[in-house]
Scaffold this motif. Structure first.
Motif, PDB file in Angstrom:
ATOM      1  N   SER A 279       0.813  -1.214   0.000  1.00 42.53           N
ATOM      2  CA  SER A 279       0.000   0.000   0.000  1.00 42.53           C
ATOM      3  C   SER A 279       0.844   1.261   0.000  1.00 42.53           C
ATOM      4  CB  SER A 279      -0.931  -0.008   1.218  1.00 42.53           C
ATOM      5  OG  SER A 279      -0.174  -0.140   2.417  1.00 42.53           O
ATOM      6  N   ASN A 280       1.952   1.283   0.766  1.00 39.82           N
ATOM      7  CA  ASN A 280       2.769   2.492   0.824  1.00 39.82           C
ATOM      8  C   ASN A 280       3.519   2.735  -0.481  1.00 39.82           C
ATOM      9  OD1 ASN A 280       4.320   0.144   1.548  1.00 39.82           O
ATOM     10  ND2 ASN A 280       5.984   1.511   2.172  1.00 39.82           N
ATOM     11  N   LEU A 281       3.977   1.662  -1.137  1.00 42.36           N
ATOM     12  CA  LEU A 281       4.673   1.820  -2.412  1.00 42.36           C
ATOM     13  C   LEU A 281       3.723   2.324  -3.492  1.00 42.36           C
ATOM     14  CD1 LEU A 281       6.889  -1.401  -2.405  1.00 42.36           C
ATOM     15  CD2 LEU A 281       7.523   0.933  -1.757  1.00 42.36           C
ATOM     16  N   MET A 282       2.475   1.866  -3.418  1.00 46.64           N
ATOM     17  CA  MET A 282       1.479   2.346  -4.370  1.00 46.64           C
ATOM     18  C   MET A 282       1.261   3.848  -4.206  1.00 46.64           C
ATOM     19  SD  MET A 282      -2.585   1.682  -4.580  1.00 46.64           S
ATOM     20  CE  MET A 282      -2.816   3.143  -3.575  1.00 46.64           C
ATOM     21  N   LEU A 283       1.121   4.320  -2.959  1.00 45.00           N
ATOM     22  CA  LEU A 283       0.918   5.748  -2.720  1.00 45.00           C
ATOM     23  C   LEU A 283       2.136   6.564  -3.145  1.00 45.00           C
ATOM     24  CD1 LEU A 283      -0.958   5.846   0.714  1.00 45.00           C
ATOM     25  CD2 LEU A 283      -1.889   6.189  -1.580  1.00 45.00           C
ATOM     26  N   ASP A 284       3.332   6.023  -2.939  1.00 44.74           N
ATOM     27  CA  ASP A 284       4.543   6.711  -3.417  1.00 44.74           C
ATOM     28  C   ASP A 284       4.454   6.978  -4.921  1.00 44.74           C
ATOM     29  OD1 ASP A 284       5.610   6.659  -0.894  1.00 44.74           O
ATOM     30  OD2 ASP A 284       6.976   4.975  -1.276  1.00 44.74           O
TER      31      ASP A 284
ATOM     32  N   GLY B 118       0.105  15.174  -2.317  1.00 42.12           N
ATOM     33  CA  GLY B 118       0.064  16.462  -2.992  1.00 42.12           C
ATOM     34  C   GLY B 118       0.424  17.640  -2.124  1.00 42.12           C
ATOM     35  N   ILE B 119       0.844  17.415  -0.887  1.00 47.28           N
ATOM     36  CA  ILE B 119       1.219  18.530  -0.021  1.00 47.28           C
ATOM     37  C   ILE B 119       2.631  19.016  -0.339  1.00 47.28           C
ATOM     38  CG2 ILE B 119       1.625  19.244   2.362  1.00 47.28           C
ATOM     39  CD1 ILE B 119      -1.296  18.895   1.738  1.00 47.28           C
ATOM     40  N   LEU B 120       3.578  18.075  -0.442  1.00 46.14           N
ATOM     41  CA  LEU B 120       4.981  18.399  -0.701  1.00 46.14           C
ATOM     42  C   LEU B 120       5.440  17.784  -2.022  1.00 46.14           C
ATOM     43  CD1 LEU B 120       6.369  17.673   2.884  1.00 46.14           C
ATOM     44  CD2 LEU B 120       5.715  19.912   1.936  1.00 46.14           C
ATOM     45  N   PRO B 121       6.421  18.385  -2.677  1.00 44.65           N
ATOM     46  CA  PRO B 121       6.902  17.809  -3.939  1.00 44.65           C
ATOM     47  C   PRO B 121       7.440  16.390  -3.770  1.00 44.65           C
ATOM     48  CG  PRO B 121       7.719  20.055  -3.671  1.00 44.65           C
ATOM     49  CD  PRO B 121       7.093  19.671  -2.364  1.00 44.65           C
ATOM     50  N   GLU B 122       8.137  16.141  -2.666  1.00 52.43           N
ATOM     51  CA  GLU B 122       8.685  14.811  -2.417  1.00 52.43           C
ATOM     52  C   GLU B 122       8.066  14.252  -1.134  1.00 52.43           C
ATOM     53  OE1 GLU B 122      10.638  13.144  -4.385  1.00 52.43           O
ATOM     54  OE2 GLU B 122      10.918  14.774  -5.836  1.00 52.43           O
ATOM     55  N   GLN B 123       7.380  13.139  -1.254  1.00 48.62           N
ATOM     56  CA  GLN B 123       6.763  12.508  -0.095  1.00 48.62           C
ATOM     57  C   GLN B 123       6.926  10.998  -0.182  1.00 48.62           C
ATOM     58  OE1 GLN B 123       2.893  15.392  -0.192  1.00 48.62           O
ATOM     59  NE2 GLN B 123       2.745  13.702   1.284  1.00 48.62           N
ATOM     60  N   SER B 124       7.033  10.365   0.975  1.00 47.54           N
ATOM     61  CA  SER B 124       7.013   8.902   1.048  1.00 47.54           C
ATOM     62  C   SER B 124       5.984   8.499   2.095  1.00 47.54           C
ATOM     63  CB  SER B 124       8.397   8.351   1.410  1.00 47.54           C
ATOM     64  OG  SER B 124       8.806   8.867   2.665  1.00 47.54           O
ATOM     65  N   PHE B 125       5.510   7.280   2.019  1.00 49.43           N
ATOM     66  CA  PHE B 125       4.398   6.840   2.851  1.00 49.43           C
ATOM     67  C   PHE B 125       4.747   5.538   3.567  1.00 49.43           C
ATOM     68  CE2 PHE B 125       2.896   9.419  -0.625  1.00 49.43           C
ATOM     69  CZ  PHE B 125       2.044  10.320  -0.007  1.00 49.43           C
ATOM     70  N   GLN B 126       4.130   5.352   4.732  1.00 55.62           N
ATOM     71  CA  GLN B 126       4.381   4.174   5.550  1.00 55.62           C
ATOM     72  C   GLN B 126       3.218   3.196   5.443  1.00 55.62           C
ATOM     73  OE1 GLN B 126       5.767   5.333   9.628  1.00 55.62           O
ATOM     74  NE2 GLN B 126       5.336   7.419   8.904  1.00 55.62           N
ATOM     75  N   SER B 127       3.433   2.013   5.957  1.00 57.65           N
ATOM     76  CA  SER B 127       2.365   1.020   6.029  1.00 57.65           C
ATOM     77  C   SER B 127       2.496   0.239   7.326  1.00 57.65           C
ATOM     78  CB  SER B 127       2.407   0.075   4.826  1.00 57.65           C
ATOM     79  OG  SER B 127       3.570  -0.734   4.860  1.00 57.65           O
ATOM     80  N   THR B 128       1.384  -0.309   7.769  1.00 64.04           N
ATOM     81  CA  THR B 128       1.371  -1.173   8.947  1.00 64.04           C
ATOM     82  C   THR B 128       0.555  -2.411   8.632  1.00 64.04           C
ATOM     83  OG1 THR B 128       0.929  -1.247  11.332  1.00 64.04           O
ATOM     84  CG2 THR B 128      -0.697  -0.135   9.959  1.00 64.04           C
ATOM     85  N   ARG B 129       0.779  -3.480   9.371  1.00 63.51           N
ATOM     86  CA  ARG B 129       0.129  -4.754   9.082  1.00 63.51           C
ATOM     87  C   ARG B 129      -1.120  -4.902   9.941  1.00 63.51           C
ATOM     88  NH1 ARG B 129       1.792  -9.068   6.216  1.00 63.51           N
ATOM     89  NH2 ARG B 129       1.059 -11.157   6.769  1.00 63.51           N
TER      90      ARG B 129
END
Length: 404
Positions: free
Chosen positions: A255-260, A320-331
């Motif tokens: 899920s986090n890689l998809m959002l990236d 869409g807040i910052l030009p570069e963003q990464s996202f986390q995931s939890t199980r």
């Protein structure tokens, strides 16, 4: 035959004739749009329009009576005023329907009507000398009053006609966007392995900015997204978001890689004032979930074993807040009878008459007390409690996943 007449005819066709055809096509298109606008009006709106015509042109009847130097009975005055007003309505109706030949019939009928009214008036006494200064002044003031009244009415029609065409075009575009939105956000009701899924979105306006979607493959991904703002611009970004997700899920399962990947695709395309909150659940082949929440309301996890509802809060900023963003995931692990709830803030940010916010606690209590019911009924119960608290001001979207 020489070539000159032929060449002359061709030049005429390509210049004057072509221009005439284009001009006629443009006039006909505008006329059709104006007719479509008038025909789209509701019954009460038409009634108001014709009432305005009636009272505007009844003034002509009074002006006609004022300029007549003869004593007139009350019935004749009423007939003159009503005739002026009613025939004006017939003219207006013919114009609305674009039945121009009707106007000839109306004009002939009007001449016949007023001839009969005047003739049945009989011999009448003079009130003023027809050549007196008073009568001459009344005549000219009445004539100028009629001209300015008709000119004002004509300009009003031109104005409302032009604005009506613009309104009709905008309304048609919104209607098209609404149809596209309905196709992009259908109700989800699926059974995948041991999981039952139900998703539904109720927009607050004609075009919503919320999205609930399910992408199936070897594994599957379900998500809810909420675009900031309302209307067509939010709907366009929502469509772009769905396209980006469906393109990305194939390559990245987490899920986090998809959002990236979706963020990288959308950020250069969106306007600065727009962003997207999202809650994503990806189910792997083992039946376990990876959860990512980007600026989204918390995931609610009803656990049947303990009969409680656990909140999983947002982990990252919206897309869409910052030009570069990464996202986390939890199980997230589900047991039989458990229920996962992803929702948008249209359910929690509901306000009563005193501007008190409902918040998430009533939603949790409703989920807890209705967890065993069919999923569409759980959705209906949550929406009912929100509508009972206050008026819907934002799109309301819910995704429910139950482990069987």
């Amino acid at each position: 035959m020489t070539r000159e007449p032929i060449e002359c005819a061709v030049r005429y066709r390509d210049t004057w004739g072509g221009s005439a055809i284009k001009l006629f096509a443009k006039w006909n298109t505008g006329s059709t749009k104006r007719a479509s606008f008038w025909q789209s009006l509701t019954g009460p709106s038409r009634l108001i329009f014709f009432a305005a015509v009636f009272f505007t042109f009844s003034c002509l009847g009074f002006l006609n009576v004022m300029t007549t130097p003869l004593r007139q009975p009350a019935w004749q005055i009423v007939a003159m005023v009503l005739g002026s007003a009613i025939f004006a309505i017939f003219y207006a109706w013919a114009g609305v329907l674009r039945r121009w030949w009707w106007m000839i019939v109306v004009a002939l009928s009007q001449v016949a009507y007023f001839t009969v009214v005047v003739r049945f008036g009989g011999q009448r006494a003079l009130l003023l000398d027809p050549h007196s200064e008073t009568q001459v002044q009344l005549f000219w003031m009445s004539l100028l009053g009629k001209i300015t009244l008709i000119a004002g009415y004509t300009f009003f029609l031109i104005f409302f006609g032009r604005e009506g065409v613009r309104y009709f075009q905008a309304h048609a575009e919104i209607k098209l966007a609404q149809e596209i939105h309905q196709r992009l956000v259908p109700t989800i009701e699926r059974q995948i392995g041991r999981f039952s899924l139900y998703g539904n979105s109720v927009p607050s306006g004609e075009v919503g900015g919320d999205l609930v979607d399910l992408v199936e493959g070897g594994s599957w991904t379900a998500y809810v997204a909420d675009v900031s703002g309302h209307g067509v611009s939010a709907g366009v970004l929502m469509a772009m978001f769905k396209t980006a997700v469906r393109t990305t899920v194939v390559a990245d399962s987490q899920s986090n890689l998809m959002l990236d990947a979706v963020h990288r695709a959308l950020y250069p395309l969106k306007t600065p004032n727009l962003f997207v909150t999202a809650g994503v659940l990806h189910c792997d082949s083992a039946g376990a979930f990876s959860l990512s929440l980007a600026g989204h309301p918390p995931l609610l996890h009803y656990r049947k074993s303990t009969s409680d509802v656990v909140e999983h809060p947002a982990m990252d900023l919206p897309l869409g807040i910052l030009p570069e963003q990464s996202f986390q995931s939890t199980r997230i692990t589900m047991e039989s009878g458990d229920l996962l709830v992803l929702l948008t803030d249209g359910f929690t940010e509901v306000f009563d008459d005193k501007k008190n916010e409902m918040g998430i606690e009533p939603v949790k209590a409703t989920v807890q007390s209705n967890a065993a019911r069919p999923l569409p009924e759980v959705f209906a119960a949550v929406r009912k409690i929100a509508l009972a608290f206050g008026k819907q001001e934002d799109d309301q979207t819910l995704l429910l996943i139950r482990a069987n």
